[in-house]
Write a protein that holds these residues in place. Sequence first.
Motif, PDB file in Angstrom:
ATOM      1  N   ALA A  40       0.825  -1.213   0.000  1.00  0.00           N
ATOM      2  CA  ALA A  40       0.000   0.000   0.000  1.00  0.00           C
ATOM      3  C   ALA A  40       0.861   1.267   0.000  1.00  0.00           C
ATOM      4  O   ALA A  40       0.549   2.227  -0.709  1.00  0.00           O
ATOM      5  CB  ALA A  40      -0.935  -0.008   1.200  1.00  0.00           C
ATOM      6  N   THR A  41       1.939   1.257   0.755  1.00  0.00           N
ATOM      7  CA  THR A  41       2.826   2.436   0.788  1.00  0.00           C
ATOM      8  C   THR A  41       3.461   2.643  -0.580  1.00  0.00           C
ATOM      9  O   THR A  41       3.561   3.780  -1.056  1.00  0.00           O
ATOM     10  CB  THR A  41       3.893   2.285   1.886  1.00  0.00           C
ATOM     11  OG1 THR A  41       3.231   2.099   3.140  1.00  0.00           O
ATOM     12  CG2 THR A  41       4.791   3.513   1.956  1.00  0.00           C
ATOM     13  N   PHE A  42       3.867   1.566  -1.233  1.00  0.00           N
ATOM     14  CA  PHE A  42       4.395   1.694  -2.596  1.00  0.00           C
ATOM     15  C   PHE A  42       3.347   2.319  -3.505  1.00  0.00           C
ATOM     16  O   PHE A  42       3.637   3.263  -4.239  1.00  0.00           O
ATOM     17  CB  PHE A  42       4.833   0.339  -3.164  1.00  0.00           C
ATOM     18  CG  PHE A  42       5.097   0.402  -4.636  1.00  0.00           C
ATOM     19  CD1 PHE A  42       6.256   0.997  -5.118  1.00  0.00           C
ATOM     20  CD2 PHE A  42       4.164  -0.057  -5.551  1.00  0.00           C
ATOM     21  CE1 PHE A  42       6.486   1.114  -6.490  1.00  0.00           C
ATOM     22  CE2 PHE A  42       4.385   0.043  -6.915  1.00  0.00           C
ATOM     23  CZ  PHE A  42       5.548   0.634  -7.383  1.00  0.00           C
ATOM     24  N   GLU A  43       2.131   1.802  -3.451  1.00  0.00           N
ATOM     25  CA  GLU A  43       1.082   2.340  -4.318  1.00  0.00           C
ATOM     26  C   GLU A  43       0.779   3.801  -4.020  1.00  0.00           C
ATOM     27  O   GLU A  43       0.536   4.585  -4.937  1.00  0.00           O
ATOM     28  CB  GLU A  43      -0.205   1.517  -4.179  1.00  0.00           C
ATOM     29  CG  GLU A  43      -0.213   0.263  -4.989  1.00  0.00           C
ATOM     30  CD  GLU A  43      -1.607  -0.283  -5.137  1.00  0.00           C
ATOM     31  OE1 GLU A  43      -2.363   0.224  -5.989  1.00  0.00           O
ATOM     32  OE2 GLU A  43      -1.941  -1.215  -4.387  1.00  0.00           O
ATOM     33  N   LEU A  44       0.784   4.171  -2.746  1.00  0.00           N
ATOM     34  CA  LEU A  44       0.483   5.556  -2.371  1.00  0.00           C
ATOM     35  C   LEU A  44       1.526   6.535  -2.890  1.00  0.00           C
ATOM     36  O   LEU A  44       1.199   7.654  -3.283  1.00  0.00           O
ATOM     37  CB  LEU A  44       0.367   5.677  -0.848  1.00  0.00           C
ATOM     38  CG  LEU A  44      -0.868   5.047  -0.219  1.00  0.00           C
ATOM     39  CD1 LEU A  44      -0.717   4.974   1.301  1.00  0.00           C
ATOM     40  CD2 LEU A  44      -2.122   5.827  -0.600  1.00  0.00           C
ATOM     41  N   PHE A  45       2.789   6.129  -2.898  1.00  0.00           N
ATOM     42  CA  PHE A  45       3.857   7.061  -3.249  1.00  0.00           C
ATOM     43  C   PHE A  45       4.498   6.822  -4.608  1.00  0.00           C
ATOM     44  O   PHE A  45       5.140   7.717  -5.150  1.00  0.00           O
ATOM     45  CB  PHE A  45       4.933   7.060  -2.155  1.00  0.00           C
ATOM     46  CG  PHE A  45       4.440   7.625  -0.862  1.00  0.00           C
ATOM     47  CD1 PHE A  45       4.405   8.993  -0.662  1.00  0.00           C
ATOM     48  CD2 PHE A  45       3.958   6.798   0.143  1.00  0.00           C
ATOM     49  CE1 PHE A  45       3.919   9.533   0.515  1.00  0.00           C
ATOM     50  CE2 PHE A  45       3.472   7.317   1.326  1.00  0.00           C
ATOM     51  CZ  PHE A  45       3.448   8.682   1.517  1.00  0.00           C
ATOM     52  N   HIS A  46       4.368   5.640  -5.164  1.00  0.00           N
ATOM     53  CA  HIS A  46       5.028   5.327  -6.430  1.00  0.00           C
ATOM     54  C   HIS A  46       4.096   4.703  -7.465  1.00  0.00           C
ATOM     55  O   HIS A  46       4.542   4.401  -8.569  1.00  0.00           O
ATOM     56  CB  HIS A  46       6.218   4.377  -6.199  1.00  0.00           C
ATOM     57  CG  HIS A  46       7.262   4.938  -5.306  1.00  0.00           C
ATOM     58  ND1 HIS A  46       8.155   5.900  -5.705  1.00  0.00           N
ATOM     59  CD2 HIS A  46       7.543   4.677  -4.001  1.00  0.00           C
ATOM     60  CE1 HIS A  46       8.947   6.206  -4.693  1.00  0.00           C
ATOM     61  NE2 HIS A  46       8.598   5.488  -3.650  1.00  0.00           N
TER      62      HIS A  46
END
Length: 127
Positions: free
Chosen positions: A82-88
């Motif tokens: 989820a953090t990857f999707e949110l920022f990248h």
Amino acid sequence: MKRRAAREKAFQVLFQMDINDVDPKEALDHVLDEAKPDEFLTNIVFGVVEHKEEIDQKISDNLENWTIQRLASVERTLLRIATFELFHGEDETPQGVIINEAVEIANEYGDDKSGKFINGVLSKIIQ
């Protein structure tokens, strides 16, 4: 492959890598069982691998009384995705959708508190 299915497959791949320290391509091949991976799935898997240090730092900065190493593999893996999707990730996916998908997958694969935990950490990350 629908995005929800791709996220679940990415979770399975990255979970396997977290537990067994295997190569991303090998883990993808194992999870897909001769099916062809789609672009969204491979972007998540290789994106998380490429940005792991940065992602783990963002997660760590938003944990209270926990370290990323102490998290269960289910929660750690879903927070990374989820953090990857949110920022990248692609800009077209709303933050709420990303968080909701992570919570739903956590409720399916984690324990009864996983979804709430994931929601709380991701909400802090996007503030």
